[in-house]
Enzyme design. Structure first.
Site, PDB file in Angstrom:
ATOM      1  CB  SER A   1      -0.821  -0.114   1.111  1.00  0.00           C
ATOM      2  OG  SER A   1      -2.072   0.870   1.007  1.00  0.00           O
TER       3      SER A   1
ATOM      4  CG  ASP B   1      -7.090  -2.751  -3.377  1.00  0.00           C
ATOM      5  OD1 ASP B   1      -7.683  -1.590  -2.819  1.00  0.00           O
ATOM      6  OD2 ASP B   1      -6.129  -3.160  -3.153  1.00  0.00           O
TER       7      ASP B   1
ATOM      8  CG  HIS C   1      -6.097  -2.170   0.130  1.00  0.00           C
ATOM      9  ND1 HIS C   1      -5.046  -1.912  -0.738  1.00  0.00           N
ATOM     10  CD2 HIS C   1      -5.547  -1.267   1.274  1.00  0.00           C
ATOM     11  CE1 HIS C   1      -4.166  -1.163  -0.534  1.00  0.00           C
ATOM     12  NE2 HIS C   1      -4.260  -0.655   0.748  1.00  0.00           N
TER      13      HIS C   1
END
Length: 455
Positions: free
Chosen positions: A214, A355, A387
């Protein structure tokens, strides 16, 4: 089909069991983190202030160092060798800057020129200085950025391999979240600083890996893109990037008015720290309410902003319609979009098809662009995750891939893409996951971190 379902269910159960066990210990840690005296935060700690004249030193020069004690979640001391290095780097505008990396060695390990080095980039995802991982890893730091603190579990997994690890404050002293070039420079210069730091004993041809998920993938990905031109001397064997935020603009548009709106709020605030022209634009066009909201976002870490600004329409903080259509935001967002350079080091990209924060279509597109430019990319798309889940379920494959690269196993030329039901639903991934869970439970209970032959 039955075998696939059983393996997938087994993987999900293993992930839930492991998460439950770790949550029990970390909840205890959070409840007791205030017991230790808090160290001064970066904005009050003279260690973070560079010496006069540092601007003339080369990127990666170690300006100052100190040994530190590391604690999981600010409360559970980790038996691991740790130092902090203040080093010279380069900001988003290519100006000299100084930031800090925390470098780690296994407990009891001696300096070694043959030891691999992993640069691990956490998802700091904040625009306030006390959220930096160098502070959040220290005993008594509290839990302002508990999301980033949780990544000690993956950092420990890397140290457990016998590797040296660098964990940079890649947002720099101004907490320039989402500023890609800044993050890439700071990551690469943190590697240089680690190589220059004698107590680690690393050699000129040290095998180097990078890993991040991320926000940490943003830093890792920019480092991979910039490395051929900015730090070509580094012997980077592989870069693992998960949940890759290729287009901050698309992340912002998708997060706005949703549960992740606070993360977008932090991103805008962070970019205003890197771009004075954006700060001026915001000062001109924010409403009174908007100025107060962003002022607060600049003082809080990830989870506080996520809670406070969830489901907010961030564009209503502006006095003009569609602020992203104006020239300054357009230019800034174009500059922080990935895919501007081709990595020469092998790259492993893992991303959830579903996601909900970082669009998988953007990752699909940048992988195709890399491959068309001759990069070597292994791309794994995951169906059953989203995610947050893929942070856990995708980690074993990323760690195993890095072990192969840092162990000297080359990758094939070209690219490969596969879509899997679940990344964790293979015997190898499950075995790695189990080992990581057990070792982390022992580390949280005070066992030295590192291979058995070093402790």
């Amino acid at each position: 089909m039955t075998t696939m379902f059983t393996g997938t269910r087994r993987g999900r159960v293993a992930a839930l069991v492991g998460a439950a066990l770790l949550t029990t210990l970390t909840t205890t840690a959070v409840g007791t983190s205030s017991a230790a005296a808090a160290p001064p935060p970066p904005q009050s700690d003279p260690f973070y202030q560079p010496p006069s004249g540092y601007e003339s030193t080369a990127p990666g020069t170690v300006l100052r160092s100190r040994s530190v004690s590391i604690a999981a979640f600010g409360a559970l001391p980790q038996k691991i060798q740790a130092w902090q290095l203040l080093y010279r780097t380069t900001d988003q505008k290519d100006n000299p800057q100084a930031t800090v990396t925390t470098v780690l060695l296994p407990w009891g390990a001696r300096p070694s020129a043959t030891r691999p080095l992993l640069s691990y980039q956490v998802a700091e995802d904040s625009a306030a200085p006390q959220c930096a991982i160098s502070y959040q890893l220290r005993q008594g730091a509290g839990n302002d950025n508990i999301v980033a603190q949780a990544e000690i579990l993956l950092i420990n997994a890397a140290v457990q391999q016998g590797w040296a690890v660098s964990v940079p404050d890649y947002e720099g002293p101004r907490s320039a979240y989402v500023a890609g070039r800044q993050a890439g420079h700071a990551t690469l210069d943190g590697i240089r600083a680690a190589k220059n730091f004698a107590p680690l004993g690393l050699g000129p041809q040290t095998n180097i890996g990078l890993w991040g998920y991320s926000g940490g993938a943003l830093a890792s990905g920019w480092a991979a893109e910039l490395q051929p031109g900015y730090a070509p001397e580094l012997n980077i064997k592989g870069v693992a990037e998960g949940g890759l935020p290729v287009s901050p603009k698309n992340v912002l548009l998708g997060a706005n008015r949703g549960p992740f709106a606070g993360i977008a709020m932090s991103g805008i605030a962070g970019l205003s720290h890197a771009y004075p022209e954006l700060a001026e634009f915001m000062d001109t066009y924010l409403t009174t309410e908007g100025k107060a909201a962003f002022a607060k976002a600049r003082t809080q870490c990830n989870h506080a902003n996520a809670g406070e600004f969830a489901f907010k329409d961030l564009f209503k903080y502006f006095s003009i319609p569609d602020p992203l259509s104006r020239p300054v935001p357009q230019q800034v967002l174009a500059e922080v979009t990935m895919g501007q350079h081709n990595p020469t080091a092998p790259v492993f990209v893992y991303h959830s098809v579903n996601d909900e924060l970082v669009p998988s279509a953007d990752t699909d597109a940048v992988v195709k662009k890399y491959c068309a430019g001759g990069s070597r990319v292994t791309y794994q798309r995951d169906i059953l995750s989203e995610h947050i889940a893929l942070v856990i379920t995708g980690a074993p494959d990323a760690l195993n891939w890095l072990k192969d690269r840092l162990g000297g196993q080359p990758v094939s030329n070209g690219c490969s893409t596969k879509t899997v039901v679940s990344s964790i639903a293979t015997p190898k991934a499950l075995a790695t996951f189990g080992i990581v869970i057990v070792n982390n439970l022992l580390a949280l209970l005070g066992k030295p971190v590192g291979p058995a032959d070093m402790i």
